[in-house]
Write a protein that holds these residues in place. Structure first.
Motif, PDB file in Angstrom:
ATOM      1  N   TYR A  66     -21.055 -17.113  24.246  1.00  0.00           N
ATOM      2  CA  TYR A  66     -21.467 -17.638  25.554  1.00  0.00           C
ATOM      3  C   TYR A  66     -21.452 -16.570  26.645  1.00  0.00           C
ATOM      4  CZ  TYR A  66     -20.368 -21.488  22.538  1.00  0.00           C
ATOM      5  OH  TYR A  66     -20.307 -22.298  21.436  1.00  0.00           O
TER       6      TYR A  66
ATOM      7  N   PHE B 110     -23.427 -27.173  29.732  1.00  0.00           N
ATOM      8  CA  PHE B 110     -23.723 -25.754  29.475  1.00  0.00           C
ATOM      9  C   PHE B 110     -23.734 -24.905  30.748  1.00  0.00           C
ATOM     10  CE2 PHE B 110     -26.271 -27.660  25.761  1.00  0.00           C
ATOM     11  CZ  PHE B 110     -25.140 -27.674  24.952  1.00  0.00           C
TER      12      PHE B 110
ATOM     13  N   TRP C 128     -27.409 -20.473  28.957  1.00  0.00           N
ATOM     14  CA  TRP C 128     -28.113 -21.324  27.986  1.00  0.00           C
ATOM     15  C   TRP C 128     -29.608 -21.266  28.274  1.00  0.00           C
ATOM     16  CZ3 TRP C 128     -29.849 -26.790  28.103  1.00  0.00           C
ATOM     17  CH2 TRP C 128     -29.960 -27.315  29.392  1.00  0.00           C
TER      18      TRP C 128
ATOM     19  N   LEU D 206     -19.249 -24.990  31.085  1.00  0.00           N
ATOM     20  CA  LEU D 206     -19.025 -23.863  30.180  1.00  0.00           C
ATOM     21  C   LEU D 206     -17.618 -23.294  30.376  1.00  0.00           C
ATOM     22  CD1 LEU D 206     -20.826 -22.370  28.132  1.00  0.00           C
ATOM     23  CD2 LEU D 206     -21.401 -20.752  29.937  1.00  0.00           C
TER      24      LEU D 206
ATOM     25  N   PRO E  18     -16.305 -22.510  24.405  1.00  0.00           N
ATOM     26  CA  PRO E  18     -15.969 -21.176  24.916  1.00  0.00           C
ATOM     27  C   PRO E  18     -14.463 -20.910  24.980  1.00  0.00           C
ATOM     28  CG  PRO E  18     -17.636 -22.214  26.308  1.00  0.00           C
ATOM     29  CD  PRO E  18     -17.250 -23.222  25.283  1.00  0.00           C
TER      30      PRO E  18
ATOM     31  N   PHE F 176     -28.164 -21.877  22.946  1.00  0.00           N
ATOM     32  CA  PHE F 176     -27.851 -20.533  23.440  1.00  0.00           C
ATOM     33  C   PHE F 176     -28.661 -19.451  22.733  1.00  0.00           C
ATOM     34  CE2 PHE F 176     -24.471 -23.081  25.100  1.00  0.00           C
ATOM     35  CZ  PHE F 176     -24.191 -22.500  26.336  1.00  0.00           C
TER      36      PHE F 176
END
Ligand SMILES: Nc1ncnc2c1ncn2[C@@H]1O[C@H](COP(=O)(O)OP(=O)(O)O)[C@@H](O)[C@H]1O
Ligand SMILES: [Mg+2]
Ligand SMILES: [Zn+2]
Length: 475
Positions: A238, A276, A242, A280, A187, A219
């Protein structure tokens, strides 16, 4: 396509078929040679391009990575091309071609035919180990992606190789903007223009691992899969949770293999979540590639072949493919022996939680790493299991064979003597290199142990042998 290129040493190289292409260039085989040539697509002026590439490749040539499975540039191409010559990787295909699901395929049959869970875990463990080795030397790979990881073409092998060496960077080098593959780039690269780091490698690795293990991108939920391209872009940036988010179910997925959690150890499930969810936006919360390598090898160790189908299952757990309930499985537990009292542990089954072991004097400590043994298929214990600190974790130490009943044979295939000690501590058998011995498993006595030392009082690793039934809870 021109049939030849020249390198800067003046050699003429006749090109044969194209091996592949990515966003940055074409790769061709060189006719009648063990070499391949990568030519970059030209954008802007050639001189500018060639200069930058040469600088980068010179930096790559200085990196201390000769012993790692990473394609290394050998020599630059001469004008008018921009590119380099490298070793040809024969018998290897991009992971995307072999291990990501083709369209319209019977998923489970295809998954098992391409090596199943065991091979995928092994391939990913090797990949994580290679990335971790780069990281430990201050080098960031930059773009772990299904096109940049090559895997053995024969599905009974599990070697990996990284291509695209023009992306390698020294950790502290901030001069270059990041190159990443959509859907895999971390990300912070995608939306904040950050530079690549060991933690952006770890993020891309986690996506790749998820995609490979479950045949599902982490994702891409059902709505993304069915929806307009903008939704896919949002997923790749993102802006959606997820698919297995612990609270937000808005991007849930029925794609890929069903029952994802049954295919993993608890540690690996936790690593996906950490990467995730918290990881993230907070890269430091992600497990490192070294963490992944350790946890993936541990998962490989706990896996055995199902006796009812061609799939793999975890010891003491039902088969995720055919549902067969576990019978009795032989497991070895790997312990660190740091004091004489470790020898008096109670049997693992008596502990209320299979992840913990209750000692004879009421201790309650985490169970050692578990290694499951297939009956009839010898298992190789390596330095990863038997040495406290090792320069080569894959060096064989002992092989263990189980007849499916009460007999276990241990062969010392290492270079140092080991000790076999009976559960009551009464019998000590010294096993020099090259020798083997048989032990009998008996439910009524504490398990035998194999000590990777000839001095039982020194700190060392040891392995206990035990037959276990179905676990009450998952590992
Ligand atoms: N040394 C090699 N040997 C065999 N095939 C290769 C080699 N290097 C690259 N390839 C093939 O070419 C494809 C593209 O190479 P890559 O260097 O990743 O290009 P790009 O920078 O455009 O992504 C790879 O996915 C792989 O299939
Ligand atoms: Mg590539
Ligand atoms: Zn089965």
């Amino acid at each position: 396509m021109e049939a030849t290129v020249r390198d800067v040493r003046g050699r003429t190289l006749p090109l044969a078929e194209r091996l592949g292409h990515g966003a940055e260039g074409h790769v061709n085989r060189v006719r009648d040679s063990p070499l391949a040539v990568k030519r970059l697509f030209l954008r802007g002026s050639r001189a500018h391009h060639a200069g930058l590439l040469e600088e980068r490749l010179r930096a790559v040539a200085r990196m201390p990575i000769e012993d790692l499975p990473v394609a290394r540039p050998l020599v630059m191409l001469a004008e008018p091309d921009v590119g380099f010559v490298m070793e040809l990787l024969d018998d290897m295909v991009p992971l995307e071609q072999q291990m990501l699901p083709p369209y319209e395929v019977e998923l489970v049959a295809w998954y098992l035919a391409t090596g199943g869970l065991r091979r995928r875990l092994r391939v990913l463990a090797r990949l994580a180990g290679t990335l971790a080795a780069l990281h430990s030397r201050g080098v960031v790979y930059g773009d772990p992606s299904p096109g940049n990881v090559l895997v053995s073409e024969p599905t009974d092998q599990d070697q990996i190789w990284l291509v695209d060496p023009d992306n390698l960077a020294v950790e502290s080098d901030g001069s270059r903007s990041a190159v990443y593959t959509p859907g895999y780039g971390a990300p912070e690269l995608v939306s904040r223009g950050s530079r690549i780091s060991t933690l952006s490698d770890a993020f891309a690795f986690a996506v790749l691992a998820h995609h490979t293990l479950f045949a599902a991108h982490p994702f891409v939920g059902d709505e993304v899969d069915d929806g307009p391209v903008e939704l896919e872009e949002a997923a790749h940036a993102y802006r959606m949770p997820w698919i297995d988010h612990s609270e937000d179910r808005s991007n849930a997925s029925t794609l890929g293999l069903p029952g994802r959690q049954r295919l993993l150890t608890r540690t690996l499930t936790g690593y996906f979540r950490a990467t995730f969810e918290e990881g993230l936006r907070a890269p430091a919360r992600r497990p490192s590639c070294a963490d992944w390598a350790t946890a993936l090898w541990q998962a490989v160790d706990a896996l055995i072949s199902c006796r009812s189908c061609s799939g793999h299952r975890f010891a003491a757990r039902a088969c995720p493919w055919c549902g067969a309930t576990p019978g009795s499985d032989l497991v070895c537990r790997v312990w660190l022996h740091a004091g004489p009292d470790v020898f008096s542990l109670a049997r693992a089954e008596e502990a209320p939680d299979p992840g913990r072991v209750v000692g004879a004097r009421g201790w309650n400590i985490p169970a050692g790493e578990l290694v499951a043994i297939d009956s009839g298929r010898p298992f190789e214990l390596t330095a990863r299991h038997g040495e406290i600190r090792s320069d080569d974790p894959h060096r064989p130490l002992s092989t263990v064979s189980w007849d499916g009943g009460s007999r276990v044979r241990v062969a010392n295939v290492g270079v140092r003597a080991v000790l076999l000690v009976s559960g009551d501590g009464q019998v000590h058998r010294r096993l020099p290199p090259g020798r083997d011995a048989e032990i009998e498993l008996r439910p009524d006595v504490p398990p035998w142990r194999l000590c990777f030392t000839s001095d039982p009082l020194s700190p060392h690793r040891q392995v206990t042998f035990d037959v276990v039934g179905p676990a009450r809870t998952g590992r």
